[in-house]
Enzyme design. Sequence first.
Site, PDB file in Angstrom:
ATOM      1  N   PHE A   1      -3.989   3.647 -11.724  1.00  0.00           N
ATOM      2  CA  PHE A   1      -4.331   4.465 -12.884  1.00  0.00           C
ATOM      3  C   PHE A   1      -3.892   3.672 -14.104  1.00  0.00           C
ATOM      4  O   PHE A   1      -2.774   3.173 -14.165  1.00  0.00           O
ATOM      5  CB  PHE A   1      -3.628   5.835 -12.828  1.00  0.00           C
ATOM      6  CG  PHE A   1      -2.220   5.740 -12.336  1.00  0.00           C
ATOM      7  CD1 PHE A   1      -1.181   5.506 -13.226  1.00  0.00           C
ATOM      8  CD2 PHE A   1      -1.931   5.838 -10.983  1.00  0.00           C
ATOM      9  CE1 PHE A   1       0.126   5.386 -12.776  1.00  0.00           C
ATOM     10  CE2 PHE A   1      -0.627   5.722 -10.527  1.00  0.00           C
ATOM     11  CZ  PHE A   1       0.401   5.494 -11.422  1.00  0.00           C
TER      12      PHE A   1
ATOM     13  N   TYR B   1      -8.193  -9.016 -10.825  1.00  0.00           N
ATOM     14  CA  TYR B   1      -7.099  -9.142 -11.795  1.00  0.00           C
ATOM     15  C   TYR B   1      -5.825  -9.671 -11.139  1.00  0.00           C
ATOM     16  O   TYR B   1      -4.796  -9.805 -11.798  1.00  0.00           O
ATOM     17  CB  TYR B   1      -6.876  -7.877 -12.623  1.00  0.00           C
ATOM     18  CG  TYR B   1      -6.729  -6.556 -11.905  1.00  0.00           C
ATOM     19  CD1 TYR B   1      -5.996  -6.424 -10.747  1.00  0.00           C
ATOM     20  CD2 TYR B   1      -7.306  -5.401 -12.467  1.00  0.00           C
ATOM     21  CE1 TYR B   1      -5.849  -5.200 -10.122  1.00  0.00           C
ATOM     22  CE2 TYR B   1      -7.167  -4.162 -11.851  1.00  0.00           C
ATOM     23  CZ  TYR B   1      -6.433  -4.077 -10.675  1.00  0.00           C
ATOM     24  OH  TYR B   1      -6.281  -2.856 -10.061  1.00  0.00           O
TER      25      TYR B   1
END
Length: 285
Positions: A110, A160
Site C-alpha cells: 500500500f 522496483y
Amino acid sequence: MALPIPPPVGTAMLPPDTFAGQVALVTGGGTGLGKAMAVEFARLGARVAIASRKPDHREAGCAAIAAAGTPGVGVEVDIRDPDAVTRLFTTVEAELGPVDILVNNAAGNFPVAAERMSSRAWTSVIDIVLNGTYLCSAEFARRAIERGAGGAILNIGATYAWTGGPGTSHSAAAKAAVTNLTQSHAVEWAPHGIRVNCLAPGKFPHGDLPEQLLALQDPEADARRIPAGRVGEPHELGWAATYLCSPFASYLTGHTLVLDGANWLRRGLVMPEFVPVADQLREMR
Ligand code: NAP
C-alpha cells in the site's frame, strides 16, 4: 502502434500434460495474479493448492482452478508464521501429495510516504514478502531434499526491486531482497535438483486490486505511458510462470524474468517535473 495483444486466455502454450502428476502450491493464489497463475498450472494438469488467510479468497481460487479442469484445495495460512507454513505443507501433502512447484506470490503493498509509514506497516510488508517467501522456500526445499525429488520455486518480484519505488519503500526493499534470495537459493539448491527463478511483473491490473490502487487504473492513459502501448494481461503472466517451472526451462535457474512491456527501462530525453511522493499521494486521495 502497440505491442501485439496476446492470444486469448485459455490458449495452451505448453503441452496439456506438462504438469500431470505434479502438485503446485500458490501462495495468495485466490486473487489477482496468483489466481491467474494457479489457473494456468491447473490447465496444464497440475493439482493446485491455494494458500492464503481469507476463506473467500481461497474459495475464489479453487473455483477458478476447477473451471480450468482440475480440482484444487484451499489451505489457510499466514505465511509470516513458521509453524503455520509447516502445517501448510503437511496439509497439502496429505490432500494432494508432496509439493513439486512452489509459487511465492503472496504479498502486501500500500503506497505511503516513507516518513509517514508506521513501524507496523513496514514490518508487516517485510514479514509477508521477504520472510514469508523465505519460510515457504526453506520448508519446500527441506522436504524436497529429504525426498530426493527436486522441484521448482518461482518467486514473484517487481521491477522496483532495482529502482526503488516512491511510496513503496517497504515493498520495494522486500522485493529487492526476494530477487537476491532467488540467486542464493538457485546456487544452494541446484545440486538437489531444485530450480529457483523470479518473475517481475510490470503493470497488470485486475479486479482484486485494493480500492486505492483500483482508483489509479486508467487503461487509455496507460496505453500512452507504457512503451508497449498497453498493460499486461494476467494470463500472460500465467504463461511465463508455467514456462519457468516447466521441464522446458530445466537449465534456467537464478534468473529474474521481467514482463513489463519495457516500462521500467523507459527514460525521457527531458524528464518530467519532479513531484514529491507526499504530493502524489495527496493527489490520489
Ligand atoms: P493481490 O491481489 O493483493 O494478492 C495478494 C495475495 O496475497 C492475496 O491473495 C492475499 O490473500 C495473499 N496474502 C497477503 N498476505 C498474506 C499472508 N500473510 N499469508 C498468506 N497470504 C497472504 O496482489 P496481486 O496484484 O495479485 O499481486 C500478486 C503478486 O504480484 C504480488 O507478489 C505482487 O507484489 C506482484 N506484483 C503485482 C503487480 C500488479 O500489477 N498487480 C505488479 C508488480 C508485482 P489473503 O488476503 O486471503 O491472505
